[in-house]
Design a protein around this motif. Structure first.
Motif, PDB file in Angstrom:
ATOM      1  N   GLN A 297       3.234  -8.057   7.555  1.00  9.27           N
ATOM      2  CA  GLN A 297       2.501  -6.790   6.482  1.00  9.27           C
ATOM      3  C   GLN A 297       4.056  -5.876   6.367  1.00  9.27           C
ATOM      4  OE1 GLN A 297       0.020  -3.642   7.597  1.00  9.27           O
ATOM      5  NE2 GLN A 297      -1.055  -4.377   5.611  1.00  9.27           N
ATOM      6  N   TRP A 298       4.877  -5.482   7.431  1.00  9.56           N
ATOM      7  CA  TRP A 298       6.055  -4.736   7.442  1.00  9.56           C
ATOM      8  C   TRP A 298       7.043  -5.620   6.526  1.00  9.56           C
ATOM      9  CZ3 TRP A 298      10.706  -5.833   9.938  1.00  9.56           C
ATOM     10  CH2 TRP A 298      11.661  -4.811   9.559  1.00  9.56           C
TER      11      TRP A 298
ATOM     12  N   LYS B 128       6.841  -5.551   2.854  1.00 11.06           N
ATOM     13  CA  LYS B 128       7.058  -4.044   2.335  1.00 11.06           C
ATOM     14  C   LYS B 128       8.753  -3.856   2.502  1.00 11.06           C
ATOM     15  CE  LYS B 128       2.945  -1.993   3.488  1.00 11.06           C
ATOM     16  NZ  LYS B 128       2.160  -1.011   4.236  1.00 11.06           N
TER      17      LYS B 128
END
Length: 63
Positions: A12-13, A16
């Motif tokens: 998820q990081w 981003k």
């Protein structure tokens, strides 16, 4: 919201942050190369065994 697993959190990081996937890849590659460059056997007998193998190989090459 349920807690994410570590790998899910990293994924998820990485989605981003621009360049994160490449940075993770490079760091992981660096760590693998460092591990591969370490001696396999660090016991006190390892240098003696290595020298014995080299000596044996040299005698075969000369013969």
């Amino acid at each position: 919201m349920a807690a994410l697993s570590f790998s899910a959190s990293v994924a998820q990081w990485a989605d981003k942050v621009e360049g994160a996937v490449e940075a993770i890849f490079k760091e992981a590659t660096h760590e693998v190369v460092e591990e591969m460059q370490k001696p396999i056997d660090s016991t006190p007998a390892a240098p003696m065994l290595s020298a014995s193998c080299r000596r044996s190989w040299t005698h075969r090459a000369i013969a």
